[in-house]
Structure formats: C-alpha cells, structure tokens
Design a protein around this motif. Structure first.
Motif, PDB file in Angstrom:
ATOM      1  N   VAL A 269      61.119  89.706  16.728  1.00 43.00           N
ATOM      2  CA  VAL A 269      61.502  88.361  16.268  1.00 43.00           C
ATOM      3  C   VAL A 269      62.629  87.821  17.155  1.00 43.00           C
ATOM      4  O   VAL A 269      62.582  86.667  17.614  1.00 43.00           O
ATOM      5  CB  VAL A 269      61.952  88.396  14.787  1.00 43.00           C
ATOM      6  N   ALA A 270      63.627  88.652  17.412  1.00 39.35           N
ATOM      7  CA  ALA A 270      64.759  88.220  18.259  1.00 39.35           C
ATOM      8  C   ALA A 270      64.270  87.873  19.671  1.00 39.35           C
ATOM      9  O   ALA A 270      64.727  86.905  20.275  1.00 39.35           O
ATOM     10  CB  ALA A 270      65.814  89.327  18.308  1.00 39.35           C
ATOM     11  N   SER A 271      63.319  88.644  20.177  1.00 42.12           N
ATOM     12  CA  SER A 271      62.790  88.394  21.528  1.00 42.12           C
ATOM     13  C   SER A 271      62.029  87.075  21.582  1.00 42.12           C
ATOM     14  O   SER A 271      62.132  86.321  22.563  1.00 42.12           O
ATOM     15  CB  SER A 271      61.887  89.551  21.959  1.00 42.12           C
ATOM     16  N   ALA A 272      61.283  86.776  20.523  1.00 39.11           N
ATOM     17  CA  ALA A 272      60.556  85.499  20.468  1.00 39.11           C
ATOM     18  C   ALA A 272      61.543  84.332  20.435  1.00 39.11           C
ATOM     19  O   ALA A 272      61.366  83.321  21.124  1.00 39.11           O
ATOM     20  CB  ALA A 272      59.633  85.474  19.248  1.00 39.11           C
ATOM     21  N   GLN A 273      62.616  84.498  19.656  1.00 35.19           N
ATOM     22  CA  GLN A 273      63.640  83.436  19.583  1.00 35.19           C
ATOM     23  C   GLN A 273      64.302  83.222  20.953  1.00 35.19           C
ATOM     24  O   GLN A 273      64.610  82.098  21.344  1.00 35.19           O
ATOM     25  CB  GLN A 273      64.698  83.812  18.548  1.00 35.19           C
ATOM     26  N   LEU A 274      64.472  84.319  21.667  1.00 36.22           N
ATOM     27  CA  LEU A 274      65.106  84.255  22.993  1.00 36.22           C
ATOM     28  C   LEU A 274      64.258  83.438  23.964  1.00 36.22           C
ATOM     29  O   LEU A 274      64.762  82.564  24.685  1.00 36.22           O
ATOM     30  CB  LEU A 274      65.253  85.704  23.478  1.00 36.22           C
ATOM     31  N   VAL A 275      62.967  83.723  23.978  1.00 39.29           N
ATOM     32  CA  VAL A 275      62.046  82.999  24.858  1.00 39.29           C
ATOM     33  C   VAL A 275      62.034  81.516  24.482  1.00 39.29           C
ATOM     34  O   VAL A 275      62.068  80.622  25.344  1.00 39.29           O
ATOM     35  CB  VAL A 275      60.627  83.615  24.772  1.00 39.29           C
ATOM     36  N   GLU A 276      62.027  81.234  23.188  1.00 35.06           N
ATOM     37  CA  GLU A 276      61.981  79.842  22.722  1.00 35.06           C
ATOM     38  C   GLU A 276      63.290  79.112  23.015  1.00 35.06           C
ATOM     39  O   GLU A 276      63.292  77.909  23.284  1.00 35.06           O
ATOM     40  CB  GLU A 276      61.641  79.806  21.229  1.00 35.06           C
TER      41      GLU A 276
END
Ligand code: AMP
Length: 181
Positions: free
Chosen positions: A137-144
């Motif tokens: 989840v944190a990685s997805a937020q980072l990309v976004e």
C-alpha cells in the motif's frame, strides 16, 4: 485454470522452502532462494508474471527492496519496461519521496527517487510476497505521489489469511502461489 483459492502455478510450491521461526519466533518464512536456483521453475515464474501484464503498456517495473529487486528486473526485461527501486530509508543517493506506514510495533518507511517516475507513466509494482499488505500500500502511494499510474501489483507468494489484498482494493493484484494458512 486458477480457482479463487488456488495459485496460478501451484506446482512451483515444492521449490519454496518454508523456514519456521525466522526471522523471529512464530514466523514461517517463505524462502524463494530455493526456487531461484532452479532454471525452469524460475523461468516459468517470470513468464507467468509477464504474461499477465504483456498487453498493459507497462512503462516501469518498481521493485520493493529487497526481494522485489530479484524479480523486478527480470520482469521489466520481459515487458520491455524500465526498472526502478523502492528502497528502505536513506539508501537512495538523490532527492527522494517517502511514505511512512505502520508496523505491529512502530513505523517503517519506503522511499523512491523523485525523478524515478514521470507523471502518467504506467507502473507495475513487484515484490516476492504479500503478507499484511502494508509495504505494498505504501509503495502504491509512493508511485502515485510522483504522478505515476499503478497498473498493477504482482507477487510471487500471497499469504491470503493476512488479507493484504483487501487493503489494495481497486488495484489489479496478482499472485502466483497462494497459502491459505
Ligand atoms: P507486508 O507489508 O506485511 O505485506 O510484508 C511484506 C514484506 O515482508 C515483503 O517484502 C516480504 O518479503 C516480507 N515478508 C513478510 N512476511 C514474510 C514471510 N512469512 N516470509 C517471507 N517474507 C515475508
């Protein structure tokens, strides 16, 4: 055909070593190194992941430290995409973006170079295993945060009983080997 509970490549489970009480008491660690050293199973695994995303116009594969760095570049090569690392704190040398997330005790953080993703680029996030889903989840937020579009999240192993997938509702999540308990 895969069913809702079976993984897509269940035959490969025999190559995953299960190590009790690592890195601490009570954790059953799924060790992928025993699969990686077998050429045919390793190829089948990378091909299966790549097959799912072949027509999805993936510009970048983002691998999560550390074992996402093993599958990520192989997958990127197959997809004709670039590779970018998502790293633990203070590892990347240039300007970074960061997302903090909660652990059972305390917090952790993932970082990415600010110039790793261009706005609008389609990014596939990869790790060896999804447990609670916090890292993903944190990685997805980072990309976004950088304006990237999360085209999907791919995992070799999914521990379904920890319900990480539910925290990624709305994303295309795929895993090859599922463990129900
Ligand atoms: P989570 O954020 O809870 O989904 O944890 C996922 C991350 O922790 C991945 O980078 C995994 O490599 C690692 N991990 C968590 N649990 C295990 C486990 N039982 N065996 C191997 N790796 C694990």
């Amino acid at each position: 055909m895969a069913t809702s509970s079976a993984g897509l490549c269940d035959g490969l489970k025999q190559y995953i070593r299960e190590v009790p009480d690592f890195p601490k008491q009570g954790i059953l660690f799924y060790d992928i190194t025993t699969l990686l050293k077998q050429p045919q199973p390793f190829a089948q695994l990378v091909d299966s992941l790549a097959g799912h995303y072949a027509a999805q116009n993936i510009a970048l594969v983002a691998g999560i430290e550390a074992r996402g760095f093993i599958f990520g570049p192989a997958l990127a090569y197959k997809l004709g995409a670039g590779f970018v690392p998502i790293r633990k704190p203070r590892k990347l040398p240039a300007a970074t973006a960061a997302v903090e997330y909660s652990l059972e005790y305390g917090t952790d953080r993932v970082e990415i170079h600010r110039d790793a993703v261009q706005p609008g680029q389609r990014v596939l996030i990869v790790d060896d295993l999804i447990a609670t889903g916090g890292t993903a989840v944190a990685s997805a937020q980072l990309v976004e945060q950088l304006g990237g579009v999360v085209a999907g999240l791919a995992f070799v192993v999914e521990l379904t009983f920890l319900h990480g997938r539910e925290r990624l509702a709305g994303y295309d999540v795929m895993s090859l080997l599922r463990y129900d308990q």
